[in-house]
Enzyme design. Structure first.
Site, short mmCIF file in Angstrom:
data_model
loop_
_atom_site.label_atom_id
_atom_site.label_comp_id
_atom_site.label_asym_id
_atom_site.label_seq_id
_atom_site.Cartn_x
_atom_site.Cartn_y
_atom_site.Cartn_z
N LYS A 50 0.81 -1.22 0.00
CA LYS A 50 0.00 0.00 0.00
C LYS A 50 0.84 1.27 0.00
CE LYS A 50 -4.38 -1.35 0.12
NZ LYS A 50 -5.43 -0.86 -0.79
N SER A 310 1.00 -10.09 -0.46
CA SER A 310 0.66 -8.66 -0.42
C SER A 310 0.87 -7.99 0.92
CB SER A 310 -0.80 -8.46 -0.85
OG SER A 310 -1.67 -9.15 0.03
#
Length: 416
Positions: A50, A310
């Protein structure tokens, strides 16, 4: 989004963190008879990808805007931490809106990354209330809203994951399959957009949690849909509605290229990677690896596979629940309600039915259902799922009344 713009974003990103590693994982490669490469976004400064989208958004906004404007985001997880890190890097001020129910650990980490440059406001019990408050605050102060996924600059930033993969793979090597998680769709839009010119569309597999299949349902409908109910266990990917811009980038794919994996299967992956590889994954970070186990082995054998890991922002207070879910999914733990006679020796007779590898993990007297019988909740663990077939056979032969509630979601949530 162009490849040149993504490459420029990747180079600019080097001022705050080096490329995350692309590692050939021997354990998974042997297991699946393939070359399994893991793109370790859990090793970024904020332990998720992110930070990429946030950095690119800020970089572009500050090129064209006033540094005195306040940036705002709404998030209780990885987006908030990436946002805070980038605020401190660019020395601009930001406000992070989080639900009141956000765990203190996430609040503390966000504050640590942002330092003096951010303020945290706790508003609402659920994310929708928090997001509405953030939007109202942006309008009130004429600030800048930094969305988590539905923005061109966010997508471009997440696409730098693909740019690094292309540089890191051995020369002449192209992946046969790229497996990626999907929540709001920012990462998937960036990856497929950047690599789409050199890989066939069938080389992409997108993975969602079974309790939040926003992309799959949107592809079925032909337009973005809002899910009526979302299971929040995979909090990093539990999104009720995929972003409009993200859906536009992904609508060319068939729904067969989106796999929904059960939340409990994700827990098996998390436990395996922790025990075998010493890798800490959050539920969303384990989505891609869980999909590998669900594929037909022939789809992987001899192939070069890149799986996106992720994120690794896992709160270890959740570990007992993850272990419990993993054992139930693997068939190593079951819960029963027993109807046991109220007489001396009844419990001993029941215990004699257990096998040498069967262990009682929970025993709770619920109530007497009749004068001569009582109801008991019992949890049993074993070493091999096949042991339960033998155990149930002995239950039946003994005339024991029982109900398996392991997969009964309503009863399990109420009693277990």
């Amino acid at each position: 989004m162009t490849s040149k713009a993504v490459d420029e974003a990747m180079q600019a990103m080097r001022e705050i963190f080096p490329e995350t590693p692309l590692q050939l994982n021997e354990h998974l490669s042997r297991r699946f008879n393939a070359d399994i490469w893991l793109k370790r976004e859990d090793l970024s400064p904020v332990r998720s990808y992110k930070i990429r989208g946030a950095f690119n958004f800020f970089r572009k906004a500050l090129q064209h805007g006033d540094r005195t404007r306040i940036f705002v985001c709404a998030s209780a997880g990885n987006h908030a931490q990436g946002f805070a890190f980038v605020c401190r890097h660019f020395q601009v001020h930001g406000v992070v809106f989080m639900p009141v129910t956000t765990p203190q650990q996430k609040i503390d980490k966000t504050r640590m990354f942002g330092g003096e440059f951010i303020r945290i406001r706790l508003v609402g019990d659920i994310f929708d209330q928090c997001y509405a408050a953030a939007r109202a605050h942006v309008e009130e102060i004429e600030g800048v809203m930094v969305p988590p996924f539905d923005h061109a600059d966010i997508i471009e930033g997440q696409a730098t994951v693909a740019a690094e993969i292309r540089q890191q793979l051995p020369e002449g090597t192209r992946p046969d399959l790229v497996v990626m998680p999907v929540g709001g769709g920012g990462l998937a839009s960036g990856l497929t957009g950047y690599l789409g010119d050199e890989l066939h569309e069938e080389a992409f597999l997108m993975v969602e949690p079974e309790g939040a299949p926003s992309l799959k349902e949107s592809l079925k409908a032909g337009h973005p849909v809002t899910l009526a109910k979302v299971d929040n266990f995979v909090d990093g990917a539990a999104v009720a509605r995929i972003g409009d811009m993200n859906f536009a980038a992904l609508q060319r794919f068939s729904e067969a290229q989106v796999m929904a994996v059960p939340e409990n299967a994700i827990c098996v992956t998390m436990i395996d990677m922790l025990n075998i590889e010493g890798v800490v994954l959050e539920p969303a970070g384990a989505l891609s690896l869980t999909a590998l186990a669900a594929l037909d082995p022939d789809q992987l054998r001899g192939k070069t596979v890149v799986a996106i890991v992720s994120g690794g922002n896992f709160d270890f207070e959740r570990l007992p629940d993850v272990k419990e879910r993993a054992m139930r999914h693997a068939g190593l733990k079951k819960y029963f309600i027993l109807r046991l006679a109220q007489r001396p020796g009844a419990l001993r007779d029941f215990l004699n039915l257990l096998g040498p590898d069967d262990d009682i993990a929970r025993f709770e007297y619920l109530k007497k259902s009749a004068r001569n019988f009582g109801s008991i909740l019992i949890g049993i663990e074993t070493r091999d799922p096949e042991n339960f077939a033998d155990l149930l056979g002995r239950f039946d032969a003994a005339g024991l009344g029982y109900q398996d509630i392991t997969d009964n979601e309503i009863l399990a949530n109420l009693i277990i």
